[in-house]
Design a protein around this motif. Structure first.
Motif, short mmCIF file in Angstrom:
data_model
loop_
_atom_site.label_atom_id
_atom_site.label_comp_id
_atom_site.label_asym_id
_atom_site.label_seq_id
_atom_site.Cartn_x
_atom_site.Cartn_y
_atom_site.Cartn_z
N PRO A 15 -55.73 -93.13 12.37
CA PRO A 15 -57.18 -93.32 12.33
C PRO A 15 -57.77 -92.51 11.21
N THR A 16 -58.90 -92.96 10.71
CA THR A 16 -59.56 -92.24 9.63
C THR A 16 -60.02 -90.89 10.13
N PRO A 17 -59.58 -89.78 9.53
CA PRO A 17 -59.99 -88.46 10.02
C PRO A 17 -61.47 -88.23 9.79
N VAL A 18 -62.05 -87.46 10.69
CA VAL A 18 -63.45 -87.12 10.53
C VAL A 18 -63.56 -86.11 9.40
N PRO A 19 -64.29 -86.41 8.33
CA PRO A 19 -64.34 -85.49 7.20
C PRO A 19 -65.05 -84.21 7.55
N SER A 20 -64.56 -83.12 6.99
CA SER A 20 -65.26 -81.86 7.15
C SER A 20 -66.50 -81.87 6.27
N PRO A 21 -67.50 -81.04 6.59
CA PRO A 21 -68.71 -81.01 5.76
C PRO A 21 -68.37 -80.70 4.32
N ALA A 39 -61.20 -74.27 7.59
CA ALA A 39 -60.28 -74.59 6.52
C ALA A 39 -58.94 -75.01 7.12
N TYR A 40 -58.86 -76.26 7.55
CA TYR A 40 -57.59 -76.79 8.05
C TYR A 40 -57.33 -78.13 7.37
N VAL A 41 -56.05 -78.48 7.28
CA VAL A 41 -55.63 -79.66 6.55
C VAL A 41 -55.77 -80.90 7.43
N THR A 42 -56.42 -81.94 6.92
CA THR A 42 -56.52 -83.21 7.64
C THR A 42 -55.21 -83.98 7.48
N LEU A 43 -55.09 -85.09 8.21
CA LEU A 43 -53.89 -85.92 8.09
C LEU A 43 -53.73 -86.46 6.68
N PRO A 179 -56.91 -79.18 1.79
CA PRO A 179 -56.89 -80.60 1.40
C PRO A 179 -57.44 -81.47 2.52
N GLU A 180 -58.34 -82.38 2.17
CA GLU A 180 -58.97 -83.24 3.17
C GLU A 180 -58.76 -84.72 2.91
N VAL A 181 -58.39 -85.08 1.68
CA VAL A 181 -58.28 -86.49 1.32
C VAL A 181 -56.93 -86.74 0.65
N ARG A 182 -56.56 -88.02 0.57
CA ARG A 182 -55.25 -88.39 0.01
C ARG A 182 -55.19 -88.19 -1.50
N HIS A 183 -56.33 -88.26 -2.17
CA HIS A 183 -56.36 -88.08 -3.62
C HIS A 183 -57.51 -87.14 -3.97
N PRO A 184 -57.34 -85.84 -3.76
CA PRO A 184 -58.43 -84.90 -4.07
C PRO A 184 -58.71 -84.85 -5.57
N ARG A 185 -59.95 -84.58 -5.90
CA ARG A 185 -60.33 -84.41 -7.31
C ARG A 185 -59.95 -82.98 -7.72
N LEU A 186 -59.05 -82.87 -8.66
CA LEU A 186 -58.55 -81.57 -9.07
C LEU A 186 -59.11 -81.20 -10.44
N PRO A 187 -59.54 -79.95 -10.60
CA PRO A 187 -60.04 -79.54 -11.92
C PRO A 187 -58.90 -79.49 -12.92
N GLY A 188 -59.20 -79.82 -14.16
CA GLY A 188 -58.22 -79.75 -15.23
C GLY A 188 -58.38 -78.48 -16.04
N ALA A 189 -57.63 -78.40 -17.13
CA ALA A 189 -57.64 -77.19 -17.95
C ALA A 189 -59.01 -76.89 -18.54
N ASP A 190 -59.73 -77.93 -18.98
CA ASP A 190 -61.04 -77.70 -19.60
C ASP A 190 -62.04 -77.14 -18.59
N ALA A 191 -62.05 -77.69 -17.36
CA ALA A 191 -62.98 -77.21 -16.33
C ALA A 191 -62.65 -75.77 -15.95
N LEU A 192 -61.37 -75.46 -15.83
CA LEU A 192 -60.99 -74.10 -15.45
C LEU A 192 -61.26 -73.11 -16.58
N LEU A 193 -61.05 -73.54 -17.82
CA LEU A 193 -61.39 -72.68 -18.94
C LEU A 193 -62.88 -72.34 -18.91
N TRP A 194 -63.71 -73.36 -18.71
CA TRP A 194 -65.17 -73.17 -18.62
C TRP A 194 -65.52 -72.14 -17.55
N ALA A 195 -64.91 -72.27 -16.37
CA ALA A 195 -65.21 -71.36 -15.27
C ALA A 195 -64.66 -69.96 -15.53
#
Length: 211
Positions: A15-21, A39-43, A179-195
């Protein structure tokens, strides 16, 4: 044992897991930034983590037997990991989640360090970008960062936090942003350099390696 039993069935039957806020952007970058809870991992998140393994169903079998078990997973194909001292890592997160920031992917804490899960290839690119910024000069409070990519592996935390009232184990990692989704959006090198650069510029006190 967790009150949320792990379900090892194939993802298409789940079943579709209930997303965390969704994490709320920090009002202003700060070392006191706090991640969303719980902070727990969904299916779906467990599927994503297991996909990094050579034999994903073996990871699912391990978690089905013990959801509290930490697992060693290879980097480089599904994710890379950037390892920072805890205090500086939280400053990076504050920048990533500041208004207009790109946000972050999953984040774990382990032995005074923060593990930021990043897009594959980040571990190869980020060191060169940081070197261009003269990272770690003596007149900067910028600590060395460890980058784990192809050929490396990291220990990911258990699927769920330790039950309330149990004795915590210092060596066990825990999720700050799980992790909450099957394809999380991950920061790349440019975003991490900025931060990273903005976190270093905003730092006025030296940061020790222990965080």
């Amino acid at each position: 044992m967790s009150s949320r039993p792990y379900d090892p069935r194939p993802a298409r039957h789940r079943p579709t897991p209930v997303p965390s806020p969704a994490p709320s952007p920090a009002p202003a970058p700060s070392a006191s930034w706090a991640p969303p809870a719980p902070a727990y991992v969904t299916l779906a998140g467990a599927d994503w983590l297991a996909s990094a393994a050579r034999v994903p169903h073996e990871v699912h079998a391990l978690w089905a037997d013990d959801p509290m078990a930490p697992v060693v997973l290879p980097c480089g194909t599904v994710f890379d990991v950037i390892d920072a001292p805890a205090l500086f890592g939280r400053r990076i997160l504050a920048r990533l989640w500041s208004p207009g920031g790109p946000g972050s992917g999953p984040v774990a804490a382990h032995r005074g360090r923060l593990l930021l899960f990043a897009a594959p290839g980040t571990a190869q690119r980020l060191p060169a970008l940081l070197a261009w910024e003269e990272w770690g000069r003596r007149d900067r409070t910028a600590p060395p960062l460890l980058c784990y990519g192809t050929g490396d592996a990291v220990t990911v935390p258990p699927l769920y936090p330790s039950p309330e009232g149990s004795e915590p184990t210092p060596a066990v990692a825990r999720w700050l942003i799980a992790p909450e989704v099957r394809h999380p959006r991950l920061p790349g090198a440019d975003a991490l350099l900025w931060a990273c650069v903005r976190a270093a510029r905003a730092t006025t006190l030296p940061i020790t390696m222990g965080g």
